[in-house]
Design a protein around this motif. Structure first.
Motif, PDB file in Angstrom:
ATOM      1  N   LEU A  77      11.136  -9.363   9.358  1.00  0.00           N
ATOM      2  CA  LEU A  77      11.830  -8.078   9.316  1.00  0.00           C
ATOM      3  C   LEU A  77      11.108  -7.011  10.132  1.00  0.00           C
ATOM      4  O   LEU A  77      11.727  -6.024  10.553  1.00  0.00           O
ATOM      5  CB  LEU A  77      11.962  -7.610   7.864  1.00  0.00           C
ATOM      6  N   LEU A  78       9.815  -7.197  10.334  1.00  0.00           N
ATOM      7  CA  LEU A  78       9.002  -6.248  11.108  1.00  0.00           C
ATOM      8  C   LEU A  78       8.481  -6.918  12.377  1.00  0.00           C
ATOM      9  O   LEU A  78       7.336  -6.750  12.773  1.00  0.00           O
ATOM     10  CB  LEU A  78       7.841  -5.741  10.246  1.00  0.00           C
ATOM     11  N   ALA A  79       9.350  -7.667  13.016  1.00  0.00           N
ATOM     12  CA  ALA A  79       8.993  -8.445  14.209  1.00  0.00           C
ATOM     13  C   ALA A  79       8.477  -7.538  15.316  1.00  0.00           C
ATOM     14  O   ALA A  79       8.918  -6.399  15.477  1.00  0.00           O
ATOM     15  CB  ALA A  79      10.203  -9.229  14.701  1.00  0.00           C
ATOM     16  N   GLY A  80       7.515  -8.055  16.071  1.00  0.00           N
ATOM     17  CA  GLY A  80       6.959  -7.307  17.199  1.00  0.00           C
ATOM     18  C   GLY A  80       5.775  -6.445  16.823  1.00  0.00           C
ATOM     19  O   GLY A  80       5.169  -5.810  17.687  1.00  0.00           O
ATOM     20  N   THR A  81       5.437  -6.415  15.543  1.00  0.00           N
ATOM     21  CA  THR A  81       4.299  -5.622  15.087  1.00  0.00           C
ATOM     22  C   THR A  81       3.074  -6.508  14.887  1.00  0.00           C
ATOM     23  O   THR A  81       3.173  -7.735  14.864  1.00  0.00           O
ATOM     24  CB  THR A  81       4.610  -4.915  13.758  1.00  0.00           C
ATOM     25  N   ARG A  82       1.955  -5.879  14.709  1.00  0.00           N
ATOM     26  CA  ARG A  82       0.725  -6.592  14.348  1.00  0.00           C
ATOM     27  C   ARG A  82       0.636  -6.529  12.825  1.00  0.00           C
ATOM     28  O   ARG A  82       0.055  -5.626  12.247  1.00  0.00           O
ATOM     29  CB  ARG A  82      -0.471  -5.952  15.043  1.00  0.00           C
ATOM     30  N   TYR A  83       1.243  -7.501  12.210  1.00  0.00           N
ATOM     31  CA  TYR A  83       1.579  -7.452  10.787  1.00  0.00           C
ATOM     32  C   TYR A  83       0.402  -7.856   9.904  1.00  0.00           C
ATOM     33  O   TYR A  83      -0.233  -8.887  10.127  1.00  0.00           O
ATOM     34  CB  TYR A  83       2.769  -8.371  10.528  1.00  0.00           C
ATOM     35  N   VAL A  84       0.155  -7.047   8.866  1.00  0.00           N
ATOM     36  CA  VAL A  84      -0.890  -7.333   7.876  1.00  0.00           C
ATOM     37  C   VAL A  84      -0.306  -7.101   6.491  1.00  0.00           C
ATOM     38  O   VAL A  84       0.280  -6.051   6.219  1.00  0.00           O
ATOM     39  CB  VAL A  84      -2.126  -6.431   8.058  1.00  0.00           C
ATOM     40  N   ARG A  85      -0.468  -8.068   5.625  1.00  0.00           N
ATOM     41  CA  ARG A  85      -0.070  -7.908   4.227  1.00  0.00           C
ATOM     42  C   ARG A  85      -1.219  -7.221   3.500  1.00  0.00           C
ATOM     43  O   ARG A  85      -2.345  -7.735   3.442  1.00  0.00           O
ATOM     44  CB  ARG A  85       0.209  -9.283   3.630  1.00  0.00           C
ATOM     45  N   ALA A  86      -0.961  -6.014   2.953  1.00  0.00           N
ATOM     46  CA  ALA A  86      -2.039  -5.224   2.365  1.00  0.00           C
ATOM     47  C   ALA A  86      -1.486  -4.242   1.340  1.00  0.00           C
ATOM     48  O   ALA A  86      -0.377  -3.727   1.488  1.00  0.00           O
ATOM     49  CB  ALA A  86      -2.789  -4.455   3.458  1.00  0.00           C
ATOM     50  N   PHE A  87      -2.276  -3.968   0.311  1.00  0.00           N
ATOM     51  CA  PHE A  87      -1.935  -3.025  -0.756  1.00  0.00           C
ATOM     52  C   PHE A  87      -0.703  -3.447  -1.554  1.00  0.00           C
ATOM     53  O   PHE A  87      -0.169  -2.650  -2.331  1.00  0.00           O
ATOM     54  CB  PHE A  87      -1.741  -1.603  -0.207  1.00  0.00           C
ATOM     55  N   SER A  88      -0.264  -4.668  -1.398  1.00  0.00           N
ATOM     56  CA  SER A  88       0.938  -5.148  -2.089  1.00  0.00           C
ATOM     57  C   SER A  88       0.643  -5.673  -3.483  1.00  0.00           C
ATOM     58  O   SER A  88       1.568  -5.843  -4.281  1.00  0.00           O
ATOM     59  CB  SER A  88       1.594  -6.261  -1.265  1.00  0.00           C
ATOM     60  N   ALA A  89      -0.619  -5.941  -3.788  1.00  0.00           N
ATOM     61  CA  ALA A  89      -0.965  -6.612  -5.042  1.00  0.00           C
ATOM     62  C   ALA A  89      -1.759  -5.740  -5.989  1.00  0.00           C
ATOM     63  O   ALA A  89      -2.262  -6.225  -7.004  1.00  0.00           O
ATOM     64  CB  ALA A  89      -1.744  -7.898  -4.736  1.00  0.00           C
ATOM     65  N   VAL A  90      -1.901  -4.451  -5.672  1.00  0.00           N
ATOM     66  CA  VAL A  90      -2.702  -3.558  -6.503  1.00  0.00           C
ATOM     67  C   VAL A  90      -1.877  -2.356  -6.930  1.00  0.00           C
ATOM     68  O   VAL A  90      -0.934  -1.957  -6.255  1.00  0.00           O
ATOM     69  CB  VAL A  90      -3.980  -3.084  -5.766  1.00  0.00           C
ATOM     70  N   ASP A  91      -2.251  -1.762  -8.036  1.00  0.00           N
ATOM     71  CA  ASP A  91      -1.563  -0.579  -8.551  1.00  0.00           C
ATOM     72  C   ASP A  91      -2.228   0.700  -8.058  1.00  0.00           C
ATOM     73  O   ASP A  91      -3.450   0.724  -7.813  1.00  0.00           O
ATOM     74  CB  ASP A  91      -1.575  -0.579 -10.080  1.00  0.00           C
ATOM     75  N   ALA A  92      -1.443   1.762  -7.959  1.00  0.00           N
ATOM     76  CA  ALA A  92      -1.971   3.050  -7.513  1.00  0.00           C
ATOM     77  C   ALA A  92      -3.052   3.569  -8.449  1.00  0.00           C
ATOM     78  O   ALA A  92      -4.053   4.143  -8.000  1.00  0.00           O
ATOM     79  CB  ALA A  92      -0.836   4.063  -7.400  1.00  0.00           C
ATOM     80  N   THR A  93      -2.875   3.371  -9.742  1.00  0.00           N
ATOM     81  CA  THR A  93      -3.878   3.851 -10.690  1.00  0.00           C
ATOM     82  C   THR A  93      -5.215   3.147 -10.488  1.00  0.00           C
ATOM     83  O   THR A  93      -6.279   3.765 -10.631  1.00  0.00           O
ATOM     84  CB  THR A  93      -3.400   3.642 -12.135  1.00  0.00           C
ATOM     85  N   ALA A  94      -5.173   1.869 -10.145  1.00  0.00           N
ATOM     86  CA  ALA A  94      -6.413   1.121  -9.894  1.00  0.00           C
ATOM     87  C   ALA A  94      -7.091   1.619  -8.627  1.00  0.00           C
ATOM     88  O   ALA A  94      -8.324   1.692  -8.554  1.00  0.00           O
ATOM     89  CB  ALA A  94      -6.114  -0.366  -9.781  1.00  0.00           C
ATOM     90  N   ILE A  95      -6.307   1.969  -7.609  1.00  0.00           N
ATOM     91  CA  ILE A  95      -6.859   2.504  -6.368  1.00  0.00           C
ATOM     92  C   ILE A  95      -7.525   3.854  -6.627  1.00  0.00           C
ATOM     93  O   ILE A  95      -8.641   4.120  -6.176  1.00  0.00           O
ATOM     94  CB  ILE A  95      -5.762   2.641  -5.297  1.00  0.00           C
ATOM     95  N   GLU A  96      -6.847   4.718  -7.366  1.00  0.00           N
ATOM     96  CA  GLU A  96      -7.414   6.034  -7.690  1.00  0.00           C
ATOM     97  C   GLU A  96      -8.711   5.887  -8.485  1.00  0.00           C
ATOM     98  O   GLU A  96      -9.697   6.587  -8.224  1.00  0.00           O
ATOM     99  CB  GLU A  96      -6.412   6.846  -8.513  1.00  0.00           C
ATOM    100  N   SER A  97      -8.708   5.004  -9.454  1.00  0.00           N
ATOM    101  CA  SER A  97      -9.890   4.804 -10.276  1.00  0.00           C
ATOM    102  C   SER A  97     -11.068   4.301  -9.457  1.00  0.00           C
ATOM    103  O   SER A  97     -12.204   4.765  -9.606  1.00  0.00           O
ATOM    104  CB  SER A  97      -9.576   3.811 -11.402  1.00  0.00           C
ATOM    105  N   SER A  98     -10.806   3.369  -8.551  1.00  0.00           N
ATOM    106  CA  SER A  98     -11.867   2.827  -7.703  1.00  0.00           C
ATOM    107  C   SER A  98     -12.460   3.897  -6.799  1.00  0.00           C
ATOM    108  O   SER A  98     -13.676   3.941  -6.577  1.00  0.00           O
ATOM    109  CB  SER A  98     -11.316   1.673  -6.862  1.00  0.00           C
ATOM    110  N   ALA A  99     -11.596   4.774  -6.296  1.00  0.00           N
ATOM    111  CA  ALA A  99     -12.063   5.828  -5.384  1.00  0.00           C
ATOM    112  C   ALA A  99     -13.006   6.804  -6.071  1.00  0.00           C
ATOM    113  O   ALA A  99     -13.826   7.458  -5.412  1.00  0.00           O
ATOM    114  CB  ALA A  99     -10.871   6.573  -4.807  1.00  0.00           C
ATOM    115  N   SER A 100     -12.915   6.902  -7.389  1.00  0.00           N
ATOM    116  CA  SER A 100     -13.706   7.886  -8.130  1.00  0.00           C
ATOM    117  C   SER A 100     -15.002   7.331  -8.699  1.00  0.00           C
ATOM    118  O   SER A 100     -15.739   8.058  -9.358  1.00  0.00           O
ATOM    119  CB  SER A 100     -12.866   8.476  -9.262  1.00  0.00           C
TER     120      SER A 100
END
Length: 230
Positions: A137-160
């Motif tokens: 669906l995103l043909a022609g890009t340099r595609y990376v699967r990322a941030f698809s398996a984590v929750d926003a709350t976990a990201i915020e907590s890790s940053a702090s």
């Protein structure tokens, strides 16, 4: 040297780039908005895009001049790197509409098919794996699967916090793009856990052991049976 070439070169020795990166976030909701704000705080220029632009402008105003708002088309034109964090059913239309502006750019895909909805797209994703379907669906890009398996709350907590940083699984067939995305994971206060090529993303799609594990990097590597420091 400019654009993606200079970005890739800047990360080649695993050090931070000299200047701020231009990042677009299409789908600035719970996950996309959280990641985008942390990138702004890390010094990057980020354009946020969502359906409610006026409301979004008010929300990001405190972030300062490095945070701007645009339509999906404006965001794709502005950015050298684009994160998609939209409902999965929106990807076909967005991928087609933005194809010319996304061509050759690093694209991070954080989108997941619905667990309950059944249509032709979700059936394809389940049969062919989510990452492979999204790459089509995103043909022609340099595609990376990322941030698809984590929750926003976990990201915020890790940053702090300073220890037990969140492990964020990422995968791609483009090693240079993967290196860039790994550094961007670090910039949001998490630790990149590279599972391997794009086919390996299956281990952290819905139903896989890495999906919503929301654990520290060492525990995630153990869970996914990966060697240390991947």
């Amino acid at each position: 040297m400019s654009g993606i070439a200079s970005i890739t070169s800047a990360f080649a020795d695993d050090t931070s780039p000299k200047g701020a990166l231009k990042i677009g976030v299409i789908g600035a909701g719970w996950l996309g908005g959280t990641v985008a704000k942390l990138w702004v705080k890390a010094g990057h220029h980020v354009m946020f895009s969502t359906r409610h632009l006026d409301e979004l402008r008010r929300k990001i105003a405190p972030l300062g001049p490095n945070a701007t708002v645009g339509t999906p088309a404006e965001t794709a034109k502005f950015a050298d790197i684009v994160l998609f964090a939209v409902p999965y059913d929106a990807l076909p239309q967005l991928g087609a509409a933005l194809a010319s502006d996304l061509k050759g750019k690093i694209v991070l895909d954080a989108c997941n098919p619905s667990a309950t909805q059944v249509n032709a797209l979700t059936q394809e994703a389940r049969q062919n794996d989510v990452a492979e379907t999204s790459r089509r669906l995103l043909a022609g890009t340099r595609y990376v699967r990322a941030f698809s398996a984590v929750d926003a709350t976990a990201i915020e907590s890790s940053a702090s916090r300073q220890t037990q940083k969140l492990g964020v699984p990422i995968a791609s067939d483009d090693q240079a793009a993967l290196n860039v995305v790994a550094r961007l994971v670090i910039d949001v206060g998490s630790v990149p856990v590279i599972t391997g090529n794009l086919a390996s993303a299956k281990v952290f799609q819905r139903g896989g052991p890495g999906f919503r594990a929301n654990t520290d990097a060492e525990a995630l590597r153990n869970l996914l049976k990966l060697p240390a420091n991947t």
